[in-house]
Design a protein around this motif. Structure first.
Motif, short mmCIF file in Angstrom:
data_model
loop_
_atom_site.label_atom_id
_atom_site.label_comp_id
_atom_site.label_asym_id
_atom_site.label_seq_id
_atom_site.Cartn_x
_atom_site.Cartn_y
_atom_site.Cartn_z
N ILE A 118 -11.48 -39.18 -3.28
CA ILE A 118 -12.69 -39.56 -2.51
C ILE A 118 -12.12 -40.44 -1.41
CG2 ILE A 118 -15.01 -40.87 -2.43
CD1 ILE A 118 -15.77 -39.64 -4.89
N VAL A 119 -12.86 -40.15 -0.24
CA VAL A 119 -12.54 -41.18 0.80
C VAL A 119 -13.78 -41.48 1.19
CG1 VAL A 119 -11.50 -41.49 3.11
CG2 VAL A 119 -10.22 -40.08 1.59
N ASN A 120 -14.15 -42.81 1.44
CA ASN A 120 -15.42 -43.42 1.93
C ASN A 120 -14.98 -44.01 3.30
OD1 ASN A 120 -17.40 -46.28 1.43
ND2 ASN A 120 -18.14 -44.46 2.08
N THR A 121 -15.83 -43.77 4.06
CA THR A 121 -15.55 -44.41 5.68
C THR A 121 -16.84 -45.17 6.08
OG1 THR A 121 -13.87 -42.75 6.09
CG2 THR A 121 -14.77 -44.01 8.00
N MET A 122 -16.80 -46.29 6.40
CA MET A 122 -17.72 -47.10 6.81
C MET A 122 -17.65 -47.67 8.30
SD MET A 122 -19.24 -48.95 3.35
CE MET A 122 -17.59 -48.98 2.36
N THR A 123 -18.59 -47.49 9.04
CA THR A 123 -18.15 -47.71 10.53
C THR A 123 -19.20 -48.57 10.98
OG1 THR A 123 -17.19 -45.76 10.77
CG2 THR A 123 -17.87 -47.06 12.69
N LEU A 124 -18.88 -49.89 11.39
CA LEU A 124 -19.90 -50.63 12.09
C LEU A 124 -19.24 -51.15 13.43
CD1 LEU A 124 -22.32 -52.65 11.80
CD2 LEU A 124 -20.85 -54.44 10.67
N GLY A 125 -20.04 -50.57 14.29
CA GLY A 125 -19.51 -50.81 15.79
C GLY A 125 -18.15 -50.32 15.87
N LYS B 185 -12.02 -47.94 5.73
CA LYS B 185 -11.77 -46.82 4.96
C LYS B 185 -11.19 -47.00 3.54
CE LYS B 185 -8.90 -42.76 5.37
NZ LYS B 185 -7.80 -41.95 6.12
N ARG B 186 -11.95 -46.50 2.59
CA ARG B 186 -11.29 -46.62 1.11
C ARG B 186 -11.04 -45.30 0.54
NH1 ARG B 186 -13.83 -50.42 -2.11
NH2 ARG B 186 -14.46 -48.96 -3.57
N THR B 187 -9.96 -45.02 -0.12
CA THR B 187 -9.47 -44.17 -0.66
C THR B 187 -9.45 -44.15 -2.14
OG1 THR B 187 -8.21 -43.26 1.16
CG2 THR B 187 -7.65 -42.09 -0.92
N SER B 188 -10.02 -43.44 -2.98
CA SER B 188 -10.06 -43.49 -4.40
C SER B 188 -9.66 -42.18 -5.10
CB SER B 188 -11.45 -43.99 -4.90
OG SER B 188 -11.88 -45.10 -4.25
N LYS B 189 -9.00 -42.31 -6.09
CA LYS B 189 -8.45 -41.28 -7.09
C LYS B 189 -9.36 -41.02 -8.35
CE LYS B 189 -4.88 -39.90 -4.20
NZ LYS B 189 -4.90 -38.88 -3.75
N ARG B 190 -9.37 -39.78 -8.81
CA ARG B 190 -10.22 -39.82 -10.05
C ARG B 190 -9.29 -40.26 -11.20
NH1 ARG B 190 -14.23 -36.11 -11.54
NH2 ARG B 190 -13.81 -34.87 -9.36
N VAL B 191 -9.54 -40.72 -12.23
CA VAL B 191 -9.20 -41.53 -13.20
C VAL B 191 -9.37 -40.66 -14.50
CG1 VAL B 191 -8.40 -43.61 -12.43
CG2 VAL B 191 -10.64 -43.33 -13.46
#
Length: 149
Positions: free
Chosen positions: A131-138, A143-149
């Motif tokens: 899962i890649v979560n990207t948060m943009t402010l201005g 960017k956070r990359t997480s792997k299934r455990v």
């Protein structure tokens, strides 16, 4: 009742045709890497001491998906952030700063999108295990990359 099986070969003249299948987000994921953590956290107003404490913690995200209903629980050290929402319906969501704001989460294929207080968040299930979560402010993109455990 009719059942129709469709595959790309059934549409040889449609060069842009592709099948969209939604993978399930359900599962537990551990943070593997992140980019622009400190600048983003400063921009949203997190105190420096909390930024320093949080930058090396490998958070665990647990996602439960049941149709259009989701429960997302993120555990970072002793801090637990839990949000429940239904795709397309307004709900109150807790932000990383602890503030509760209203928003509507949408789904586009394997992406969940929401905009809260000027922060655009896109969580993408890249494959069955990432899962890649990207948060943009201005101009700041966290960017956070997480792997299934």
């Amino acid at each position: 009742m009719w059942f129709v099986s469709i595959k790309e070969a059934d549409f040889p003249l449609c060069t842009n045709f592709s099948l969209v299948t939604n993978m399930s987000f359900s599962g537990k994921y551990q943070l593997e890497s992140q980019e622009n953590f400190e600048p983003f956290m400063k921009a949203i107003g997190l105190p420096d001491d909390l930024i320093q404490k949080g930058k090396d913690i490998k958070s665990i995200s647990e996602i439960e998906e049941n149709g259009d209903n989701f429960k997302v629980t993120i555990t970072t050290g002793t801090k637990v952030l839990a949000n429940t929402f239904t795709i397309g319906k307004e709900t109150e969501l807790e932000t990383m700063t602890g503030e509760k704001v209203k928003g509507v989460v949408s789904r586009e294929g394997n992406k969940l999108k929401v905009c809260l207080k000027g922060i655009e968040s896109v969580t993408e299930l890249v494959d069955g295990n990432t899962i890649v979560n990207t948060m943009t402010l201005g101009s700041i993109v966290y960017k956070r990359t997480s792997k299934r455990v």
